[in-house]
Design a protein around this motif. Structure first.
Motif, PDB file in Angstrom:
ATOM      1  N   ALA A  28       1.962 -17.291  36.441  1.00  0.00           N
ATOM      2  CA  ALA A  28       0.839 -17.535  35.529  1.00  0.00           C
ATOM      3  C   ALA A  28      -0.485 -17.422  36.277  1.00  0.00           C
ATOM      4  N   LEU A  29      -0.563 -17.992  37.470  1.00  0.00           N
ATOM      5  CA  LEU A  29      -1.790 -17.893  38.262  1.00  0.00           C
ATOM      6  C   LEU A  29      -2.072 -16.442  38.661  1.00  0.00           C
ATOM      7  N   ASP A  30      -1.022 -15.689  38.991  1.00  0.00           N
ATOM      8  CA  ASP A  30      -1.195 -14.264  39.312  1.00  0.00           C
ATOM      9  C   ASP A  30      -1.740 -13.495  38.108  1.00  0.00           C
ATOM     10  N   ARG A  31      -1.183 -13.752  36.908  1.00  0.00           N
ATOM     11  CA  ARG A  31      -1.658 -13.061  35.701  1.00  0.00           C
ATOM     12  C   ARG A  31      -3.132 -13.374  35.445  1.00  0.00           C
ATOM     13  N   ILE A  32      -3.513 -14.619  35.620  1.00  0.00           N
ATOM     14  CA  ILE A  32      -4.920 -15.006  35.432  1.00  0.00           C
ATOM     15  C   ILE A  32      -5.789 -14.275  36.449  1.00  0.00           C
ATOM     16  N   HIS A  33      -5.362 -14.241  37.697  1.00  0.00           N
ATOM     17  CA  HIS A  33      -6.139 -13.609  38.764  1.00  0.00           C
ATOM     18  C   HIS A  33      -6.329 -12.108  38.515  1.00  0.00           C
ATOM     19  N   ASP A  36      -9.036  -9.487  33.310  1.00  0.00           N
ATOM     20  CA  ASP A  36     -10.493  -9.389  33.213  1.00  0.00           C
ATOM     21  C   ASP A  36     -11.086 -10.788  33.079  1.00  0.00           C
ATOM     22  N   GLY A  37     -12.178 -11.039  33.759  1.00  0.00           N
ATOM     23  CA  GLY A  37     -12.858 -12.324  33.680  1.00  0.00           C
ATOM     24  C   GLY A  37     -12.220 -13.407  34.536  1.00  0.00           C
ATOM     25  N   VAL A  41     -12.758 -17.997  35.120  1.00  0.00           N
ATOM     26  CA  VAL A  41     -11.750 -19.060  35.044  1.00  0.00           C
ATOM     27  C   VAL A  41     -11.758 -19.907  36.313  1.00  0.00           C
ATOM     28  N   GLN A  42     -12.108 -19.305  37.431  1.00  0.00           N
ATOM     29  CA  GLN A  42     -12.118 -20.050  38.688  1.00  0.00           C
ATOM     30  C   GLN A  42     -13.093 -21.226  38.648  1.00  0.00           C
ATOM     31  N   ASN A  43     -14.107 -21.156  37.775  1.00  0.00           N
ATOM     32  CA  ASN A  43     -15.079 -22.237  37.658  1.00  0.00           C
ATOM     33  C   ASN A  43     -14.681 -23.282  36.628  1.00  0.00           C
ATOM     34  N   ASP A  44     -13.564 -23.083  35.959  1.00  0.00           N
ATOM     35  CA  ASP A  44     -13.078 -24.020  34.946  1.00  0.00           C
ATOM     36  C   ASP A  44     -12.548 -25.271  35.642  1.00  0.00           C
TER      37      ASP A  44
END
Length: 83
Positions: A28-33, A36-37, A41-44
């Motif tokens: 899941a973290l890989d897919r987020i990374h 796009d954008g 998300v890193q600032n969430d």
């Protein structure tokens, strides 16, 4: 209170499930990374919570589940259920 099962028995029974859950989290973290954008998300603040949770899971102790629950729980607000 001591467990009726040995640590080895519990580990043998739970290992594959624990491994699967870790792989799901990493995927899941890989897919987020890769999406796009990803930088947004890193600032969430929830990403910070997840990073803190990973540190808790990697730490020592027999209260990791409790510490995770507290990490993801809201602070108690007196009178929350009063109209």
């Amino acid at each position: 209170m001591p467990s009726l099962q040995s640590a080895q028995d519990i580990f043998e029974r739970q290992f594959l499930e624990m491994r699967c859950e870790l792989l799901n989290l990493a995927a899941a973290l890989d897919r987020i990374h890769r999406a796009d954008g990803a930088g947004d998300v890193q600032n969430d603040s929830r990403m910070k919570q997840l990073a803190d949770a990973i540190q808790i899971v990697a730490s020592e102790g027999d209260d990791r589940a409790e510490r995770l629950q507290l990490l993801f729980s809201d602070d108690y607000v007196e009178g929350w259920n009063q109209s």
